[in-house]
Design a protein around this motif. Sequence first.
Motif, PDB file in Angstrom:
ATOM      1  N   UNK A   1       0.836  -1.208   0.000  1.00  0.00           N
ATOM      2  CA  UNK A   1       0.000   0.000   0.000  1.00  0.00           C
ATOM      3  C   UNK A   1       0.871   1.258   0.000  1.00  0.00           C
ATOM      4  N   UNK A   2       2.065   1.131  -0.532  1.00  0.00           N
ATOM      5  CA  UNK A   2       3.021   2.238  -0.669  1.00  0.00           C
ATOM      6  C   UNK A   2       3.355   2.923   0.659  1.00  0.00           C
TER       7      UNK A   2
ATOM      8  N   UNK B   1       1.408   3.755   2.891  1.00  0.00           N
ATOM      9  CA  UNK B   1       0.330   4.650   3.350  1.00  0.00           C
ATOM     10  C   UNK B   1      -0.687   3.907   4.221  1.00  0.00           C
ATOM     11  N   UNK B   2      -0.641   2.592   4.183  1.00  0.00           N
ATOM     12  CA  UNK B   2      -1.682   1.837   4.882  1.00  0.00           C
ATOM     13  C   UNK B   2      -1.242   1.297   6.227  1.00  0.00           C
TER      14      UNK B   2
ATOM     15  N   UNK C   1      -3.382  -4.072   1.046  1.00  0.00           N
ATOM     16  CA  UNK C   1      -4.211  -4.189  -0.165  1.00  0.00           C
ATOM     17  C   UNK C   1      -3.377  -4.830  -1.263  1.00  0.00           C
TER      18      UNK C   1
ATOM     19  N   UNK D   1      -4.882  -5.338  -4.913  1.00  0.00           N
ATOM     20  CA  UNK D   1      -6.068  -5.378  -5.770  1.00  0.00           C
ATOM     21  C   UNK D   1      -5.827  -6.250  -7.003  1.00  0.00           C
TER      22      UNK D   1
ATOM     23  N   UNK E   1      -2.454  10.366  -3.704  1.00  0.00           N
ATOM     24  CA  UNK E   1      -3.476   9.330  -3.434  1.00  0.00           C
ATOM     25  C   UNK E   1      -4.650   9.806  -2.584  1.00  0.00           C
TER      26      UNK E   1
ATOM     27  N   UNK F   1     -14.771   6.430   6.872  1.00  0.00           N
ATOM     28  CA  UNK F   1     -13.704   5.436   7.048  1.00  0.00           C
ATOM     29  C   UNK F   1     -13.421   4.605   5.802  1.00  0.00           C
ATOM     30  N   UNK F   2     -14.429   4.387   4.970  1.00  0.00           N
ATOM     31  CA  UNK F   2     -14.197   3.550   3.787  1.00  0.00           C
ATOM     32  C   UNK F   2     -14.043   4.400   2.528  1.00  0.00           C
TER      33      UNK F   2
ATOM     34  N   UNK G   1     -10.080   4.985   1.235  1.00  0.00           N
ATOM     35  CA  UNK G   1      -9.560   3.747   0.651  1.00  0.00           C
ATOM     36  C   UNK G   1      -8.492   4.006  -0.415  1.00  0.00           C
ATOM     37  N   UNK G   2      -8.632   5.101  -1.176  1.00  0.00           N
ATOM     38  CA  UNK G   2      -7.604   5.368  -2.179  1.00  0.00           C
ATOM     39  C   UNK G   2      -6.249   5.585  -1.498  1.00  0.00           C
ATOM     40  N   UNK G   3      -6.277   6.382  -0.450  1.00  0.00           N
ATOM     41  CA  UNK G   3      -5.013   6.707   0.216  1.00  0.00           C
ATOM     42  C   UNK G   3      -4.414   5.482   0.900  1.00  0.00           C
ATOM     43  N   UNK G   4      -5.230   4.807   1.698  1.00  0.00           N
ATOM     44  CA  UNK G   4      -4.653   3.725   2.500  1.00  0.00           C
ATOM     45  C   UNK G   4      -4.325   2.479   1.670  1.00  0.00           C
ATOM     46  N   UNK G   5      -4.771   2.467   0.422  1.00  0.00           N
ATOM     47  CA  UNK G   5      -4.359   1.364  -0.452  1.00  0.00           C
ATOM     48  C   UNK G   5      -3.228   1.812  -1.382  1.00  0.00           C
ATOM     49  N   UNK G   6      -2.689   2.990  -1.142  1.00  0.00           N
ATOM     50  CA  UNK G   6      -1.616   3.486  -1.998  1.00  0.00           C
ATOM     51  C   UNK G   6      -2.072   3.676  -3.440  1.00  0.00           C
TER      52      UNK G   6
ATOM     53  N   UNK H   1      -4.388   1.992  -5.071  1.00  0.00           N
ATOM     54  CA  UNK H   1      -4.844   0.789  -5.792  1.00  0.00           C
ATOM     55  C   UNK H   1      -6.351   0.714  -5.957  1.00  0.00           C
ATOM     56  N   UNK H   2      -7.064   1.213  -4.949  1.00  0.00           N
ATOM     57  CA  UNK H   2      -8.505   1.020  -4.920  1.00  0.00           C
ATOM     58  C   UNK H   2      -9.172   2.387  -4.748  1.00  0.00           C
TER      59      UNK H   2
END
Lengths: 320, 327
Positions: free
Chosen positions: A92-93, A95-96, A102, A104, A316, B96-97, B101-106, B108-109
């Motif tokens: 997640x780079x 960031x997570x 993640x 995907x 992001x 929260x979702x 989600x874009x940020x915390x998935x880097x 991806x989502x």
Amino acid sequence: MKLKDRKRVLREMVLARRFEERCYQAYIERKIGGFLHLYPGQEACCYGVMEAARPGFDYVITGYRDHVHAIKCGADPKAVMAELYGKETGCSKGRGGSMHIFDVEHRFMGGYALVGGPFPLAAGMAKAIQMKGGDEIAICFLGDSANNQGSFHETMNMAALWKLPVLFVCENNLYGIGTALERSTAVVDQYKRVCAYGIESDVCDGQDIEVVLEHAHKAVEHVRSRKGPYFLELKTYRYRGHSMSDSRGYRSREEEEQWKQRDPINMLRDRMIVEDKYTLAEFEAMEKEIDGYIENEVIKFAEESPDPKVEELTKYVLAD
Amino acid sequence: MAEIMYWEAIQRAHDEEMARDPLVICMGEDIGVAGGTYKATKGLYEKYGPLRVMDTPISENGYTGLGVGASFLGVKPIIEIMSVNFAWLAMDQIFNSAAKVRYMSGGQLTAPVVVRSAGGAAHQLGAQHSARMEKVFMGIAGLRVVTPSNPKQAYGLLKSAVRSPDPVYINEHELMYNMKGEVPDEEYFHPLEGSEVARSGTDVTLFGYNISVHWCLKAAEILAKQYNISAEVVDLYSLSPLDRAGIKKSVAKTHKAVIAEEDEAPVGVGSEIMAIINEECFWELDAPPVRVHSALVPQPYAHNLEKATIPDHEDVVKAVLKLFGKA
């Protein structure tokens, strides 16, 4: 139900176990920050269900105890470890973090840190599958205590109402953080709780992977053949605390030892020794090889990877 | 260019987007068979069927989350939350979702959902059916917030929101659905960012959004006729991100500012705009800016108390006169 390739699955479970134990060590060394929720003890749940499903094809979502589910779906352990280290090469780079793994590309749709949050997300993925007409299913792995959230009830109702292709796997490890199930939940048999919504459900031992496989097979077939949602409760146990800040004062060491007698890895290994002419020496050699891989490749990759760039702090947040 | 009602404009945007893309769906309470509380989805159920026009159970967090999950796989849900007061229940999934989600998935989502909801005081709906929530939404990283003040914006902002790769919250107002206005006959996409000068002026800037734009326009009329004050009205249809450049440009022109909102202070939209004025163009000011906002009370039921809680054009006029030392 016998696993098709016991050796491969045993190896995967050992890798998951050793990966998590190495995370523990890295956390103590302060290489990993934040909250860390580890999976040892519960491996048969994820591996048993996913052996019955199609990793990388079916959409999987879970809570914050998510490293192993991601790896089973196809995430590179190196990218998962780099994420825990907060590196740019993390899945997640950076960031997570531990609770937001993640991948995907392999249809691992994330780890989420609000208990019960993934329920409606899983149902939504199933709605999308239903609209698009594919053969996939959505699989939602959560713990027992998530079932006390409103999102559980709201989602079960909608999933049943709209006959969504979603499998809910309840990894019942008996404790919601530090509160025992029977102290927080009026009906302790989790599989019974979805009867109110007309959802088919089942329960089984979550420590014996071949038992899990058999029940999961039925569950996956039910959902994949578009008979509606399904709820599978697996009775399991986490060896470590809820997270790293948990000293397990709410349960006895005797109870922990009893559960370790039914360790999912040891049970499969011992069965292979009896039935498949597998040897302890082979097992030990494999463990050693895995430890070498984790140290020389996984940890090395995480250690040597660059931090995210501070100039990219807001990347992001929104689409470019 | 036809003159249509605000609700018709929203309905038209739904219809066009759903006709274009089979993955655009809409969902919410009473939006299908019943046609929508404010008619914004009228006729869509008959045209697109129950799989795409989903009458949901009264489970705001559940169905919002379901929409977010569907958006992960390319479905484009337009989620109606009947009243903004109920959006609090959906806040977990929005905050929260969807937004994170874009940020915390880097990257991806993404969760490109559109959430529409009606806020604001209507007619004596009391404490739990009169809330404004825009100040809450505009503080969430990863979420766009727009708020149409007329049918053209209602149509064009929804069209753009459906095409946006980001989650968008559209703040509507219960009293505005029957408002009439011109909407282009051809397809039109309103920008999701920026602001509009709704009336040009030279002596003071009146900042408004959604319903308060109309208070400002009416106040500007009175100020021109009765007090010979030329007021500029800036319509901040995008609350996140706010148009810092647009705010600065107008204040640099008029050197005075009044900010009108239906939301209550403290911690309102006005506080944020005042902060931007301070940061961007403090030395352009001839006088301290003034805020017009609701009283900090749970919305009262009694007609006179409700009227005393919510500002209107007269309060904007008073604020301007105060600024000019005439009150």
